[in-house]
Design a protein around this motif. Structure first.
Motif, PDB file in Angstrom:
ATOM      1  N   MET A 148      42.030  53.390  30.978  1.00 46.57           N
ATOM      2  CA  MET A 148      43.159  52.643  31.506  1.00 46.57           C
ATOM      3  C   MET A 148      43.870  51.998  30.326  1.00 46.57           C
ATOM      4  N   THR A 149      45.127  52.330  30.158  1.00 43.10           N
ATOM      5  CA  THR A 149      45.878  51.807  29.021  1.00 43.10           C
ATOM      6  C   THR A 149      47.115  51.005  29.424  1.00 43.10           C
ATOM      7  N   ASN A 150      47.555  51.142  30.645  1.00 38.77           N
ATOM      8  CA  ASN A 150      48.752  50.438  31.113  1.00 38.77           C
ATOM      9  C   ASN A 150      48.463  48.944  31.214  1.00 38.77           C
ATOM     10  N   PRO A 151      49.187  48.108  30.448  1.00 34.88           N
ATOM     11  CA  PRO A 151      48.907  46.667  30.463  1.00 34.88           C
ATOM     12  C   PRO A 151      49.136  46.015  31.827  1.00 34.88           C
ATOM     13  N   ASP A 152      50.093  46.520  32.587  1.00 33.21           N
ATOM     14  CA  ASP A 152      50.341  45.954  33.918  1.00 33.21           C
ATOM     15  C   ASP A 152      49.167  46.210  34.856  1.00 33.21           C
ATOM     16  N   VAL A 153      48.616  47.397  34.779  1.00 36.38           N
ATOM     17  CA  VAL A 153      47.468  47.732  35.622  1.00 36.38           C
ATOM     18  C   VAL A 153      46.237  46.948  35.171  1.00 36.38           C
ATOM     19  N   LEU A 154      46.063  46.801  33.871  1.00 33.69           N
ATOM     20  CA  LEU A 154      44.945  45.993  33.364  1.00 33.69           C
ATOM     21  C   LEU A 154      45.044  44.545  33.830  1.00 33.69           C
ATOM     22  N   ASP A 155      46.262  43.997  33.797  1.00 33.25           N
ATOM     23  CA  ASP A 155      46.462  42.626  34.288  1.00 33.25           C
ATOM     24  C   ASP A 155      46.174  42.528  35.783  1.00 33.25           C
ATOM     25  N   THR A 156      46.593  43.535  36.527  1.00 30.33           N
ATOM     26  CA  THR A 156      46.323  43.553  37.970  1.00 30.33           C
ATOM     27  C   THR A 156      44.824  43.582  38.233  1.00 30.33           C
ATOM     28  N   MET A 157      44.102  44.385  37.461  1.00 25.19           N
ATOM     29  CA  MET A 157      42.644  44.450  37.618  1.00 25.19           C
ATOM     30  C   MET A 157      42.005  43.092  37.314  1.00 25.19           C
ATOM     31  N   ASP A 158      42.494  42.419  36.275  1.00 28.49           N
ATOM     32  CA  ASP A 158      41.960  41.102  35.929  1.00 28.49           C
ATOM     33  C   ASP A 158      42.195  40.088  37.048  1.00 28.49           C
TER      34      ASP A 158
END
Length: 78
Positions: free
Chosen positions: A1-11
């Protein structure tokens, strides 16, 4: 997973799991399912293992799908 928006959503979703657990099992299952879907669509991240564990926990009681819950539990251990 490299998309920062998706990473933020996961967090954010990972932080919501504990209050959701205390509030409503349906909300917990929604959060866990969303995290698993994001992981399957965009690749694994640090929060993916956490999502797989929670999906394993809720898949039996909420969906009657103990077999896949067991599989996701094993996936979380790898």
């Amino acid at each position: 997973m490299t998309n920062p928006d998706v990473l933020d959503t996961m967090d954010v979703l990972a932080e919501v799991v504990t209050p959701a657990k205390c509030f409503n099992l349906n909300l917990l299952s929604l959060v866990a399912c969303r995290m698993v879907n994001l992981s399957l669509e965009h690749g694994n991240s640090d929060g993916s293992c956490f999502a797989y564990v929670w999906f394993a926990i809720v898949s039996g009681p909420c969906f009657g799908n103990h077999r896949d819950g067991f599989r996701f539990g094993r996936l979380a251990m790898n």
